[in-house]
Write a protein that holds these residues in place. Structure first.
Motif, PDB file in Angstrom:
ATOM      1  N   GLN A 630      76.326  26.370  49.305  1.00 39.70           N
ATOM      2  CA  GLN A 630      75.158  25.833  48.316  1.00 39.70           C
ATOM      3  C   GLN A 630      75.704  26.018  46.902  1.00 39.70           C
ATOM      4  N   LEU A 631      76.673  26.619  46.684  1.00 38.90           N
ATOM      5  CA  LEU A 631      76.921  26.896  45.351  1.00 38.90           C
ATOM      6  C   LEU A 631      78.616  26.637  45.235  1.00 38.90           C
ATOM      7  N   THR A 632      78.768  25.478  44.404  1.00 38.50           N
ATOM      8  CA  THR A 632      80.160  25.222  43.918  1.00 38.50           C
ATOM      9  C   THR A 632      80.642  25.340  42.616  1.00 38.50           C
ATOM     10  N   ILE A 633      81.534  26.161  42.061  1.00 42.42           N
ATOM     11  CA  ILE A 633      81.833  26.076  40.660  1.00 42.42           C
ATOM     12  C   ILE A 633      83.143  25.533  40.549  1.00 42.42           C
ATOM     13  N   ARG A 634      83.390  24.777  39.553  1.00 41.08           N
ATOM     14  CA  ARG A 634      84.578  24.082  39.219  1.00 41.08           C
ATOM     15  C   ARG A 634      85.034  24.050  38.176  1.00 41.08           C
ATOM     16  N   SER A 635      86.116  23.700  37.733  1.00 42.18           N
ATOM     17  CA  SER A 635      87.036  23.344  36.455  1.00 42.18           C
ATOM     18  C   SER A 635      88.144  22.567  36.394  1.00 42.18           C
ATOM     19  N   PHE A 694      79.024  23.703  37.705  1.00 40.22           N
ATOM     20  CA  PHE A 694      78.810  24.033  38.945  1.00 40.22           C
ATOM     21  C   PHE A 694      77.877  22.907  39.697  1.00 40.22           C
ATOM     22  N   VAL A 695      77.913  23.162  40.909  1.00 42.74           N
ATOM     23  CA  VAL A 695      76.933  22.293  41.669  1.00 42.74           C
ATOM     24  C   VAL A 695      76.091  23.171  42.551  1.00 42.74           C
ATOM     25  N   TYR A 696      74.771  23.195  42.492  1.00 39.44           N
ATOM     26  CA  TYR A 696      74.011  23.944  43.371  1.00 39.44           C
ATOM     27  C   TYR A 696      72.909  23.109  44.182  1.00 39.44           C
ATOM     28  N   THR A 697      73.140  23.553  45.237  1.00 37.21           N
ATOM     29  CA  THR A 697      72.054  22.717  46.338  1.00 37.21           C
ATOM     30  C   THR A 697      71.317  24.091  47.303  1.00 37.21           C
ATOM     31  N   PRO A 698      70.500  24.333  46.913  1.00 34.78           N
ATOM     32  CA  PRO A 698      69.932  25.499  47.589  1.00 34.78           C
ATOM     33  C   PRO A 698      69.240  24.967  49.122  1.00 34.78           C
ATOM     34  N   LYS A 699      69.894  25.846  50.071  1.00 37.88           N
ATOM     35  CA  LYS A 699      69.405  25.665  51.365  1.00 37.88           C
ATOM     36  C   LYS A 699      68.522  26.372  51.764  1.00 37.88           C
ATOM     37  N   TRP A 700      67.777  27.186  51.051  1.00 46.16           N
ATOM     38  CA  TRP A 700      66.727  27.986  51.417  1.00 46.16           C
ATOM     39  C   TRP A 700      65.266  27.420  51.255  1.00 46.16           C
ATOM     40  N   ILE A 701      65.320  26.164  50.697  1.00 46.75           N
ATOM     41  CA  ILE A 701      64.094  25.447  50.569  1.00 46.75           C
ATOM     42  C   ILE A 701      63.728  24.934  51.849  1.00 46.75           C
ATOM     43  N   PHE A 710      71.391  20.327  41.827  1.00 50.60           N
ATOM     44  CA  PHE A 710      71.253  20.663  40.303  1.00 50.60           C
ATOM     45  C   PHE A 710      72.825  20.958  40.118  1.00 50.60           C
ATOM     46  N   THR A 711      73.326  19.940  39.041  1.00 54.98           N
ATOM     47  CA  THR A 711      74.777  19.897  38.511  1.00 54.98           C
ATOM     48  C   THR A 711      74.800  20.215  37.130  1.00 54.98           C
ATOM     49  N   ASP A 784      87.610  16.115  18.017  1.00 58.67           N
ATOM     50  CA  ASP A 784      87.080  16.893  18.779  1.00 58.67           C
ATOM     51  C   ASP A 784      85.624  16.583  19.270  1.00 58.67           C
ATOM     52  N   ALA A 785      85.580  16.743  20.429  1.00 62.78           N
ATOM     53  CA  ALA A 785      84.225  16.479  20.994  1.00 62.78           C
ATOM     54  C   ALA A 785      83.895  17.274  22.157  1.00 62.78           C
ATOM     55  N   ARG A 786      82.700  18.008  22.219  1.00 60.14           N
ATOM     56  CA  ARG A 786      82.340  18.850  23.411  1.00 60.14           C
ATOM     57  C   ARG A 786      80.824  18.785  23.915  1.00 60.14           C
ATOM     58  N   GLY A 787      80.454  19.017  24.800  1.00 61.91           N
ATOM     59  CA  GLY A 787      79.003  19.000  25.287  1.00 61.91           C
ATOM     60  C   GLY A 787      78.775  19.299  26.685  1.00 61.91           C
ATOM     61  N   VAL A 788      77.482  18.619  27.468  1.00 60.16           N
ATOM     62  CA  VAL A 788      77.168  19.187  28.619  1.00 60.16           C
ATOM     63  C   VAL A 788      76.562  17.994  29.299  1.00 60.16           C
ATOM     64  N   ASP A 789      77.003  17.847  30.605  1.00 57.93           N
ATOM     65  CA  ASP A 789      76.128  16.913  31.391  1.00 57.93           C
ATOM     66  C   ASP A 789      75.246  17.571  32.175  1.00 57.93           C
ATOM     67  N   LEU A 790      74.072  17.068  32.592  1.00 63.60           N
ATOM     68  CA  LEU A 790      73.230  17.853  33.514  1.00 63.60           C
ATOM     69  C   LEU A 790      72.549  16.849  34.384  1.00 63.60           C
ATOM     70  N   GLU A 791      72.438  17.159  35.803  1.00 57.19           N
ATOM     71  CA  GLU A 791      71.881  16.279  36.807  1.00 57.19           C
ATOM     72  C   GLU A 791      70.990  17.053  37.723  1.00 57.19           C
ATOM     73  N   LEU A 792      69.860  16.582  38.070  1.00 58.40           N
ATOM     74  CA  LEU A 792      69.024  17.058  39.044  1.00 58.40           C
ATOM     75  C   LEU A 792      68.462  16.082  39.943  1.00 58.40           C
ATOM     76  N   GLN A 793      68.758  16.331  41.153  1.00 60.86           N
ATOM     77  CA  GLN A 793      68.262  15.170  42.125  1.00 60.86           C
ATOM     78  C   GLN A 793      67.457  16.124  43.203  1.00 60.86           C
ATOM     79  N   TYR A 794      66.493  15.408  43.425  1.00 60.51           N
ATOM     80  CA  TYR A 794      65.345  16.035  44.413  1.00 60.51           C
ATOM     81  C   TYR A 794      64.766  14.776  45.274  1.00 60.51           C
TER      82      TYR A 794
END
Length: 1008
Positions: A630-635, A694-701, A710-711, A784-794
């Motif tokens: 369900q939860l993958t943490i990556r770097s 991280f990538v989170y795909t809850p299986k309890w739904i 959610f990424t 120098d640049a920094r930020g965050v990418d967000l993704e929600l798939q349903y």
């Protein structure tokens, strides 16, 4: 059931993992078709939130201020295009034989056929060890069709609500083969009509009114003007010279003149008379928006074919591909703008005096015949002043009509290779290939021929001598003193004679040879098998510029434009790389908090033979699932190394304009000439990239409630030793700090000489007036640049269809840059890239773009039976821009360019008529659709005759009709002022937006 292992962009080791350690965005063919932007590669990519400022724009680039005309590029994270690596099927292709504003090389997206693309993968991370140390901001990998059966016809037509920018395209995709051999191909055609700035109410008249005007802005001696009939008085009053005039004065003929106005009708001023009023102008400048193009006319055609032959099953396969694309574009720009008549490095423009003046007898404080290159006895009877007019004069040669630019890019690529899989114990494989790619740019220009223009101005030229062999048919020379709206009949034959038709050829070639050997099971650890990939790479790149004789550096003939030197250069690169993936813990071990833990590392050694530089760059990756899938943490973390491009090392001088203030005199110039110079002594830059998330795909739904993913991916990129131009104001300030004599590192140039490589200079005309700067490419910049990418798939399946929502957004937390040699860094996230400082490197004072903090896209799709409805919302963040700059005005004032929401939608219906089956029986036919008859024994048997659908069903079967609208609500781009007093031509960020408005289209896809 077996799980297939595939190679995903970012690694050379096959994997079956659904979520890997590298952040990769995949756009499949279904997404491309539903996006509304799937007609071209550049439209699709520019719509993605991970793209930000500084790419080469699709539209509003007729003046080439955003990069070469007839091209387009994207910029991941807002860096220059050279920081984004574009691949086809995981291999490199040749860059365009030209450079972006920054000097960087780029891949021309116009030449990439989207009809051949089965999917795209965007690696939002550096990939230095896999594809090359120059993959700084990320990788875009286009995967072409390799396995397709059947044929598919696609037809597309669309147009704006105003019916002035129609688009029509079509392609045929086909494929055939069996388990051993397969062949796939595509033939395509694309055409997009042009649109002009005058076609939209918001751009019919720009607030930028050019001082390259008609009637001309002329610089003359105050004494000569007085001798010709002017008197001291009040600025703006015809025939009166302001009392505070110096030894020279600016003047212009009256509006509406027929070219014969006397001096007492001329308007005089200490600054150029026709320009923006905020700069002290008395009359408005030239409205270039009434003439210039907004969206270029484009036409593309070509084809693609690939094959794969399994010579020895999967163990030995021969494969290859080929594509050809011919891309034509047509741009128009307002009539020729001369810039200062006397500009170092360019053809000197002058108007001869009313009557011949002997050499050395020119009036004081006026240009001499020797300075401007005038032949003996030159004169123009229409000149009311007794002097050569040149120096700081500026003009719009509007009688000649628009400048026309036709670019043709011929691109082709060929690959031949061998590969194998399932070798030895079944876990080994290899892939090696030779690829050759080439782009030839054919650039044709219609403009004003400078030497011929000078000939038609000179009444003493042999053209006007009836006894000469080149007599033009009249004795009256060209009269340049009219208002272009009042044409002069005797000028017309001379205009035809002095019109320039130039043709330049530029070619870029790249040959590569690579081999990758990999295994998914080098050895077994408690956590699982170890993966390994090793490879080598060789490339040879050549770069050639062959200018027309009318545009070469020795005898440049295009008016107001410097010459281009011929270039022929090349280089070789050798690289070796390795990559390993080590599973530390696996689900089989059952350790709490360590459901799965995987570590990866890679290294790449590169050596460039042209300058004997080499580098070893590392990369490490981590993938951790603490509880379950369900939860993958990556770097990831890696270093990069960007060798200067061929255009940065050997490219031609790039001419641009920008605002500056020459502090010794206080002169403010919104159109300062900037000569961007290549530098063969450049060194590589060094980079560092980190991502984590991280990538989170809850299986309890519960399944009936749908599925959710959610990424989150944080990222940080640092670039040091960056190659960049020196900001013009920095050059001016350094010149003054060194005493203003040209004795320091900043030189003075007044003639045709060129600075040495890496040398900065200020440009003066022979009268000592500051006209521009020569800005070299140097190392020493930083970003120098920094930020965050967000993704929600349903996604949820219901009784009334399947609903899918995909939300993606990117936040730019900070973007910092410093010019080479600068002691100051600038934080520009949420700022325009065309401001006083930034525009000198990233954007353009004539266009506009910005580093948006937020950018997002929402795709909502509903599928039910044969219906498919797609709704897309684009969010483009706002940014601040300088309206008043402290360097100019002593105060700073910002304007906020509003954020925008644009909505697209499409509705599709697919005609699918299945053959008869048990659920739909047809009397007299079997479930397989074959006719059933009775034999002599009375038994029912099948014959070879099959059931045929009615003709109309046969025609419509497997056909999808789509109707769509982009920008449903007809939203206009947001207003943007531009640097210094509403300086933008288009009054909106023209490199970020187009001005097409609502666009309606229909599409037909027929599968055979």
């Amino acid at each position: 059931m077996t799980i297939e292992e595939v190679i995903v962009t970012g690694s050379n080791i096959p994997t079956s993992e659904e979520v890997g350690p590298n952040p990769v965005l995949t756009l499949n063919r279904d997404f491309i078709d539903k996006s509304g932007q799937g007609t071209t590669v550049e439209n699709l990519l520019k719509a993605q939130p991970v793209m930000n400022a500084s790419g080469i724009p699709i539209s509003n680039n007729a003046d080439a201020s955003g990069g070469p005309r007839g091209t387009a590029s994207v910029s991941l994270r807002g860096f220059d295009p050279g920081a984004t690596l574009v691949l086809i099927d995981g291999r490199r292709i040749t860059p365009f034989p030209g450079n972006a504003n920054s000097g960087a090389a780029f891949i021309d997206l116009f030449t990439l056929p989207i009809t051949a693309v089965q999917s795209m993968e965007i690696l939002k991370d550096g990939a230095s060890t896999t594809y090359g140390a120059d993959a700084v901001a990320g990788v875009i990998n286009l995967k072409f069709y390799k396995d397709y059966r059947g044929a598919q016809l696609t037809l597309y037509y669309g147009d704006t609500l105003d019916k002035d920018a129609g688009l029509y395209s079509g392609d045929i995709l086909f494929g055939t083969g069996d388990d051993k051999v397969s062949v796939v191909g595509d033939i395509f055609f694309y055409h997009h009509n042009s649109m002009f700035q005058r076609d939209r109410g918001n751009t019919q008249k720009g607030k930028f009114l050019s001082q390259n005007a008609s009637p001309y802005n002329l610089e003359v001696s105050t004494a000569v003007a007085l001798a010709a009939g002017a008197v001291f008085g009040t600025a703006g009053v015809p025939g009166q010279i302001p009392s505070d005039a110096g030894i020279r004065i600016f003047t212009t003929a009256p509006t509406g003149t027929n070219g014969l106005a006397p001096v007492n009708q001329y308007i005089f001023n200490t600054f150029k008379v026709r320009s923006n009023p905020v700069f002290g102008a008395i009359l408005p400048g030239f409205n270039v928006n009434a003439f210039g193009g907004s969206f270029p006319e484009q036409e593309r055609w070509g084809g693609y074919v690939s094959f794969n032959d399994k010579i020895c099953n999967d163990q030995l396969q021969l494969y290859g591909d080929f594509y050809y694309a011919d891309v034509k574009s047509h741009d128009e720009l307002a009539p020729s703008a001369t810039g200062p008549f006397q500009l170092p490095g360019q053809f000197a423009i002058f108007i001869p005096p009313h009557a011949p003046i002997a050499a050395g007898a020119e009036p004081p404080n006026t240009p001499s015949a020797a300075e401007v290159g005038a032949p003996p006895g030159a004169f123009n009877p229409f000149n009311p002043f007794g002097q050569f007019i040149s120096g700081g004069s500026q003009a719009r040669i509007a009688d000649f009509g628009n400048r026309l630019f036709d670019n043709e890019n011929e691109a082709w690529l060929s690959t031949i290779g061998i590969k194998g899989d399932k070798l030895f114990d079944g876990s080994w494989g290899y892939d090696g290939a030779f690829r050759y790619s080439q782009i030839q740019n054919i650039s044709q220009t219609r403009d004003v021929n400078g030497p011929r223009f000078e000939r038609i101005l000179n009444a003493n030229d042999s053209l006007f001598n009836p006894t000469s062999t080149d007599f033009i048919g009249q004795t009256i020379p060209y009269d340049p003193f009219n208002d272009f709206r009042v044409p002069i009949k005797t000028n017309l034959p001379l205009i035809n004679f002095a019109t320039l038709h130039a043709k330049n050829l530029s070619t870029s070639k790249l040959a590569t040879l690579d081999l990758n050997i990999y295994t998914t099971d080098l050895l077994d650890l408690p956590g699982g098998p170890v993966g390994l990939a090793l490879g080598g790479f060789f490339s040879r790149q050549t770069y050639e510029i062959n200018p027309d004789d009318q545009g070469n550096i020795i005898h440049p003939q295009e008016l107001g434009t410097g010459g281009v030197r011929r270039v022929k250069a090349g280089r070789k690169e050798v690289a070796f790389y390795g990559e390993i993936r080590v599973p530390i813990f696996s689900p089989k071990m059952g350790i709490p908090g360590l459901h799965s833990l995987e570590f990866g590392a890679g290294a790449r050694f590169e050596e460039f033979r042209n300058n004997d530089t080499n580098v070893l760059v590392p990369k490490v990756v981590l993938r951790w699932q603490p509880f379950d899938e369900q939860l993958t943490i990556r770097s990831t973390w890696g270093e990069g190394f960007l060798e200067p491009s061929m255009t940065e090392l050997y490219g031609p001088t790039v001419f641009g304009i920008g605002p500056s203030i020459f502090t010794p005199t206080g002169d403010i110039n919104p159109e300062t000439t900037v000569e961007g110079l290549s530098n063969k002594n450049l060194a590589p830059e060094h980079d560092r990239t980190w991502t984590g998330g991280f990538v989170y795909t809850p299986k309890w739904i519960p399944p009936q409630w749908g599925s959710l993913t959610f990424t989150v991916d944080f990222w940080d990129i640092e670039r040091t030793g960056l190659v960049g131009l020196v900001a013009p104001q920095l050059i001016i300030d350094e010149f003054i700090a060194q005493g203003g004599m040209g004795l320091g590192s900043v030189k003075i140039i007044t003639g045709t000489q060129q600075p040495k490589p890496g040398e900065s200079a200020v440009l003066f005309d022979p009268e000592g007036t500051f006209v521009g700067v020569a800005s070299p490419l140097l190392n020493g910049g930083k970003q120098d640049a920094r930020g965050v990418d967000l993704e929600l798939q349903y996604q949820i399946q219901t009784s009334v269809g399947t609903f899918t929502s995909l939300t993606r957004t990117t936040y730019l937390e900070d973007f910092v840059f410093a010019f080479p040699g600068s002691k100051q860094a600038f934080h520009v996230a949420g700022r325009s890239n065309a401001d006083f400082i930034e525009g000198m490197f990233f954007g353009s004072v004539a266009g506009g773009d910005g580093w948006m903090r937020w950018r997002g896209i929402e795709n909502l799709d509903w599928t039910w039976k044969n219906w498919d409805l797609n709704w897309t919302v684009h969010y483009i963040g706002g940014f601040r821009e300088e309206v008043f700059a402290k360097q100019f005005d002593g105060i700073a004032r910002l304007h906020y360019v509003k954020a925008t929401w644009f909505t697209d939608a499409s509705l599709s219906y697919s005609f699918i008529f299945p053959t008869p089956a048990e659920s739909q029986p047809v009397a007299g036919y079997s479930k397989g659709g074959r006719e059933v008859v009775t034999n002599k024994e009375g038994k029912a048997i099948e014959t070879t005759a099959t059931y045929s659908m009615p003709c109309w069903k046969t025609i419509l079967n497997n056909t999808t009709f789509t109707v769509g609208v982009n920008n449903i609500f007809g939203e206009d781009p947001p207003h943007a002022a531009g640097p210094e007093f509403d300086n933008f031509l288009n009054k909106y960020p023209a490199f970020l937006y187009d001005n097409l408005g609502r666009f309606v289209y229909v599409r037909l896809i027929k599968k055979f």
